[in-house]
Design an enzyme around this catalytic site. Structure first.
Site, short mmCIF file in Angstrom:
data_model
loop_
_atom_site.label_atom_id
_atom_site.label_comp_id
_atom_site.label_asym_id
_atom_site.label_seq_id
_atom_site.Cartn_x
_atom_site.Cartn_y
_atom_site.Cartn_z
N ARG A 1 30.82 5.73 37.98
CA ARG A 1 32.06 6.03 37.26
C ARG A 1 32.38 7.52 37.32
NH1 ARG A 1 29.37 2.13 34.47
NH2 ARG A 1 30.49 0.17 34.15
N ASP B 1 30.49 -3.06 27.22
CA ASP B 1 29.02 -3.06 27.28
C ASP B 1 28.45 -4.02 26.22
OD1 ASP B 1 28.43 -0.12 28.83
OD2 ASP B 1 30.31 -0.32 27.75
N ARG C 1 28.93 -7.58 27.26
CA ARG C 1 27.99 -7.98 28.32
C ARG C 1 26.61 -8.27 27.75
NH1 ARG C 1 30.19 -3.43 32.66
NH2 ARG C 1 31.62 -4.83 33.78
N HIS D 1 30.20 4.74 27.72
CA HIS D 1 30.30 3.52 28.52
C HIS D 1 29.53 3.70 29.83
CE1 HIS D 1 31.85 0.11 30.66
NE2 HIS D 1 32.62 0.83 31.46
#
Length: 329
Positions: free
Chosen positions: A170, A232, A235, A259
């Site tokens: 990212r 997150d 998940r 994140h």
């Protein structure tokens, strides 16, 4: 009044419902919302207000009303459709469209304003969404490559930027996306100065800081925020639910921090149906740490297989939008 004989239908007086300039304006509006301009023009051009008989006074002592259209509401006074909860999404690639799709299916919004630099493709996406409107609650969907369409939004979701490619982290996106965010945020605030802005563009937390600085010192803390670790947490919850064979909605808990790679699971917060995963004072085991490791690499694994992530982040941002517009504190 029994003294006035009824007229045959073909002799009953009628008046034109509206003038041609009004009809043209309604046609323009209908076409901008995906409607058929020809059908609207034909219907309104032929429409009349027909009376069953000439107006007569209730009593001879009351003056005759003439040809006044009693009960007719002028077009400019008719109540318009006022959608609740206008949500604007800037950047309608895979993630932006997934957010829009989730919002439509959850019945969260009354108006969607979609913005993207690829106007032609966006118009096709909006046509596709509108054509399924028989299967979701009424939503006014508009699109443009001009941010002005987002005016008076209840919340703006910012997903604009380049997507992560296979093998990238990212943080690799910082240089490419920072300039995009700096350019967009002041324009958003120009048209909706008090609306919340949820930043989803990657890297989410860094771009949120960039957006806050671009907004300037007059924007209060909290008006600009990121989607954070909502994905997150989802998940991890879904992984625990699948492991224990229970509904993910029965699993509660949080991942906090930034994140992605440096996120922090709060193991003491995780419970399943009210039963905590760890005993009081308990330490996470290697199995627990392995689950968090799976969460960290989950996005990269999806990108490796399909080239992008969109559905999970779409659902998570839709939940954030729902919380904001409905003031679910």
């Amino acid at each position: 009044n029994d003294d006035v004989p009824p007229q045959p239908p073909h002799e009953r007086p009628s008046v034109r419902a509206m003038d041609s300039s009004t009809i043209d304006e309604i046609v323009r509006i209908a076409q901008s919302r995906g409607g058929s301009g020809d059908l609207v023009h034909d219907q309104l051009g032929q429409s009349t207000i027909r009376r069953s008989h000439p107006p007569v006074p209730y009593s001879h002592s009351i003056p005759h009303a003439g040809r006044q259209m009693a009960g007719a509401v002028p077009l400019d006074q008719a109540p318009p459709f006022k959608p609740k909860n206008k949500v604007s999404i800037i950047g309608c690639g895979q993630v932006g469209l997934a957010i829009a799709y989730a919002l439509l299916n959850q019945g969260t919004v009354g108006a969607l304003a979609l913005v993207d630099v690829d106007k032609s493709k966006l118009e096709g996406e909006v046509m596709d969404l509108r054509q399924g409107s028989a299967f979701y609650s009424r939503v006014r969907i508009e699109c443009s490559d001009d941010i002005a369409i987002t005016a008076k939004s209840d919340i703006v979701v910012l997903t604009a930027g380049t997507a992560r490619r296979p093998g990238e982290t990212r943080l690799d996106l910082v240089g490419r996306n920072a300039s995009i965010v700096r350019n967009i945020v002041p324009k958003v605030l120009q048209h909706s100065p008090e609306c919340p802005i949820c930043v989803v563009s990657n890297p989410c937390d860094v771009m949120t800081a960039v957006a806050s600085r671009a907004a300037g010192p007059n924007v209060p803390p909290g008006q600009i925020f990121g989607s954070g670790t909502a994905l997150d947490s989802s998940r991890l919850r879904s992984l625990i639910g699948a492991t224990l064979d229970v509904d993910t909605n029965s699993v509660h808990g949080f991942i906090i921090g930034e994140h992605g790679d440096s996120s922090v699971p709060v193991w003491s917060s995780i419970n399943v149906g009210g039963s905590f995963l760890l005993p009081p004072g308990g330490k996470p085991t290697e199995a627990h740490r392995a689950m968090h490791a799976d969460v960290v690499v989950a996005g990269a694994q999806v990108i490796k297989k399909k080239g992008h992530t969109n559905w999970a982040i779409g659902f998570s941002v839709a939940a954030i939008v729902n919380a904001v517009v409905n003031d679910e504190r």
